[in-house]
Motif scaffolding. Structure first.
Motif, mmCIF file in Angstrom:
data_model
loop_
_atom_site.group_PDB
_atom_site.id
_atom_site.type_symbol
_atom_site.label_atom_id
_atom_site.label_comp_id
_atom_site.label_asym_id
_atom_site.label_seq_id
_atom_site.Cartn_x
_atom_site.Cartn_y
_atom_site.Cartn_z
ATOM 1 N N GLU A 22 0.983 -1.201 -0.034
ATOM 2 C CA GLU A 22 0.061 0.070 -0.112
ATOM 3 C C GLU A 22 0.798 1.197 -0.106
ATOM 4 O O GLU A 22 0.579 2.163 -0.787
ATOM 5 N N LYS A 23 1.956 1.328 0.945
ATOM 6 C CA LYS A 23 2.936 2.399 0.993
ATOM 7 C C LYS A 23 3.752 2.693 -0.010
ATOM 8 O O LYS A 23 4.044 3.746 -0.550
ATOM 9 N N LEU A 24 4.179 1.322 -0.616
ATOM 10 C CA LEU A 24 5.187 1.572 -1.696
ATOM 11 C C LEU A 24 4.598 1.901 -3.074
ATOM 12 O O LEU A 24 4.910 2.564 -3.861
ATOM 13 N N PHE A 25 3.377 1.149 -3.381
ATOM 14 C CA PHE A 25 3.116 1.461 -4.742
ATOM 15 C C PHE A 25 1.529 2.005 -4.673
ATOM 16 O O PHE A 25 0.994 2.498 -6.092
ATOM 17 N N GLY A 26 0.953 2.147 -3.537
ATOM 18 C CA GLY A 26 -0.535 2.588 -3.529
ATOM 19 C C GLY A 26 -1.493 1.698 -4.023
ATOM 20 O O GLY A 26 -2.665 2.145 -4.303
ATOM 21 N N TRP A 27 -1.303 0.345 -3.722
ATOM 22 C CA TRP A 27 -2.178 -0.604 -4.193
ATOM 23 C C TRP A 27 -3.182 -0.810 -3.304
ATOM 24 O O TRP A 27 -3.157 -0.234 -2.302
ATOM 25 N N SER A 28 -4.548 -1.032 -3.763
ATOM 26 C CA SER A 28 -5.664 -1.413 -2.847
ATOM 27 C C SER A 28 -5.820 -2.614 -2.619
ATOM 28 O O SER A 28 -5.439 -3.664 -3.612
ATOM 29 N N PHE A 29 -6.516 -3.022 -1.554
ATOM 30 C CA PHE A 29 -6.757 -4.235 -1.167
ATOM 31 C C PHE A 29 -8.056 -4.436 -0.661
ATOM 32 O O PHE A 29 -8.795 -3.598 0.199
ATOM 33 N N THR A 30 -8.623 -5.435 -1.123
ATOM 34 C CA THR A 30 -10.172 -5.978 -0.777
ATOM 35 C C THR A 30 -10.284 -7.350 -0.101
ATOM 36 O O THR A 30 -9.808 -8.133 -0.871
ATOM 37 N N GLN A 31 -10.969 -7.394 0.965
ATOM 38 C CA GLN A 31 -11.286 -8.799 1.375
ATOM 39 C C GLN A 31 -12.152 -9.488 0.536
ATOM 40 O O GLN A 31 -13.112 -9.200 0.339
ATOM 41 N N VAL A 32 -12.000 -10.851 0.457
ATOM 42 C CA VAL A 32 -12.754 -11.647 -0.423
ATOM 43 C C VAL A 32 -13.775 -12.479 0.574
ATOM 44 O O VAL A 32 -13.296 -13.000 1.625
ATOM 45 N N PRO A 33 -14.827 -12.240 0.206
ATOM 46 C CA PRO A 33 -15.941 -12.903 1.132
ATOM 47 C C PRO A 33 -15.576 -14.818 1.025
ATOM 48 O O PRO A 33 -14.771 -15.257 -0.001
ATOM 49 N N PRO A 34 -16.350 -15.407 2.062
ATOM 50 C CA PRO A 34 -16.094 -16.862 1.891
ATOM 51 C C PRO A 34 -16.808 -17.373 0.803
ATOM 52 O O PRO A 34 -17.537 -16.731 0.189
ATOM 53 N N PRO A 35 -16.308 -18.402 0.169
ATOM 54 C CA PRO A 35 -15.189 -19.313 0.736
ATOM 55 C C PRO A 35 -13.986 -18.940 0.515
ATOM 56 O O PRO A 35 -13.117 -19.895 1.186
ATOM 57 N N MET A 36 -13.691 -17.537 0.137
ATOM 58 C CA MET A 36 -12.150 -17.531 -0.038
ATOM 59 C C MET A 36 -11.720 -16.499 0.621
ATOM 60 O O MET A 36 -10.785 -15.501 0.700
ATOM 61 N N ASP A 37 -12.176 -16.264 2.049
ATOM 62 C CA ASP A 37 -11.926 -15.303 2.947
ATOM 63 C C ASP A 37 -10.412 -15.353 3.466
ATOM 64 O O ASP A 37 -10.088 -14.486 4.267
ATOM 65 N N HIS A 38 -9.683 -16.306 3.139
ATOM 66 C CA HIS A 38 -8.360 -16.109 3.236
ATOM 67 C C HIS A 38 -7.307 -15.410 2.403
ATOM 68 O O HIS A 38 -6.289 -15.271 2.339
ATOM 69 N N TYR A 39 -8.002 -14.761 1.464
ATOM 70 C CA TYR A 39 -7.602 -14.234 0.069
ATOM 71 C C TYR A 39 -7.886 -12.646 -0.111
ATOM 72 O O TYR A 39 -9.330 -12.414 0.371
ATOM 73 N N GLN A 40 -6.910 -11.736 -0.435
ATOM 74 C CA GLN A 40 -7.386 -10.290 -0.382
ATOM 75 C C GLN A 40 -6.890 -10.100 -2.094
ATOM 76 O O GLN A 40 -5.816 -10.319 -2.586
ATOM 77 N N LEU A 41 -7.764 -9.407 -2.548
ATOM 78 C CA LEU A 41 -7.638 -8.778 -4.050
ATOM 79 C C LEU A 41 -6.935 -7.694 -3.812
ATOM 80 O O LEU A 41 -6.984 -6.812 -3.063
ATOM 81 N N ILE A 42 -5.812 -7.529 -4.868
ATOM 82 C CA ILE A 42 -5.156 -6.355 -5.066
ATOM 83 C C ILE A 42 -5.366 -5.678 -6.353
ATOM 84 O O ILE A 42 -5.453 -6.150 -7.498
ATOM 85 N N GLY A 43 -5.552 -4.290 -6.026
ATOM 86 C CA GLY A 43 -5.852 -3.439 -7.228
ATOM 87 C C GLY A 43 -4.658 -2.502 -7.530
ATOM 88 O O GLY A 43 -4.018 -2.065 -6.499
ATOM 89 N N THR A 44 -4.345 -2.616 -8.873
ATOM 90 C CA THR A 44 -3.233 -1.602 -9.055
ATOM 91 C C THR A 44 -3.610 -0.798 -10.188
ATOM 92 O O THR A 44 -4.615 -0.861 -10.847
ATOM 93 N N ALA A 45 -2.708 0.222 -10.639
ATOM 94 C CA ALA A 45 -3.114 1.187 -11.582
ATOM 95 C C ALA A 45 -1.659 1.759 -12.442
ATOM 96 O O ALA A 45 -0.588 1.780 -11.317
ATOM 97 N N GLY A 46 -1.873 1.976 -13.308
ATOM 98 C CA GLY A 46 -0.424 2.807 -14.141
ATOM 99 C C GLY A 46 -0.194 4.061 -13.671
ATOM 100 O O GLY A 46 -1.082 4.595 -13.043
ATOM 101 N N LEU A 47 0.929 4.467 -14.294
ATOM 102 C CA LEU A 47 1.264 5.923 -13.839
ATOM 103 C C LEU A 47 0.457 6.732 -14.452
ATOM 104 O O LEU A 47 0.043 8.199 -13.757
ATOM 105 N N ASP A 48 -0.507 6.492 -15.505
ATOM 106 C CA ASP A 48 -1.662 7.376 -16.085
ATOM 107 C C ASP A 48 -2.794 7.231 -15.154
ATOM 108 O O ASP A 48 -3.801 7.659 -15.411
ATOM 109 N N GLY A 49 -2.909 6.439 -14.305
ATOM 110 C CA GLY A 49 -4.068 6.088 -13.315
ATOM 111 C C GLY A 49 -5.214 5.163 -13.745
ATOM 112 O O GLY A 49 -6.223 4.687 -13.259
#
Length: 125
Positions: A22-49
């Motif tokens: 989060e601090k290095l690249f500004g990535w966002s994280f979203t917790q996934v609901p069960p049955p995959m609640d052990h997993y977080q999705l990562i959102g990224t963006a290019g330099l152009d947004g």
């Protein structure tokens, strides 16, 4: 032509890893609901947004490997697994279902590098 469509990061301490990215690249994280609640999705963006390739964060022991694993988008996981074997690579798994997202499989290339195959199918269950 296949391209990287997803990546997974294994972490010993998910909160520490999340904070780092989060601090290095500004990535966002979203917790996934069960049955995959052990997993977080990562959102990224290019330099152009514009949205970039997405990823996931999970405990290293659940990932079953070290480092960052790239997943290549393919039309058919099963056909691609056959090609991997024909070309001297190794299938580490068969086709696995990722409910609501599609199908995946883990492989090794001819140099021992891990990679994944991913077939999109939002109706997968």
């Amino acid at each position: 032509m296949a391209t990287i469509v997803h990546f997974d990061i294994g972490a010993d301490d998910m909160a520490r890893a999340r904070n780092f990215y989060e601090k290095l690249f500004g990535w966002s994280f979203t917790q996934v609901p069960p049955p995959m609640d052990h997993y977080q999705l990562i959102g990224t963006a290019g330099l152009d947004g514009r949205p970039g390739v997405g990823g996931g964060l999970m405990k290293r022991e659940e990932q079953g490997r070290t480092g960052i694993t790239n997943f290549m988008g393919v039309a058919s996981v099963e056909e691609s697994l056959c090609k991997v074997k024909e070309l001297g690579g190794q299938a580490l798994s068969g086709r696995l279902t990722v409910p609501g997202f599609g199908y995946m499989a883990m492989c090794l290339d001819t140099e021992g590098n891990p990679f994944g195959l991913f077939q999109e199918d939002p109706k997968a269950h």
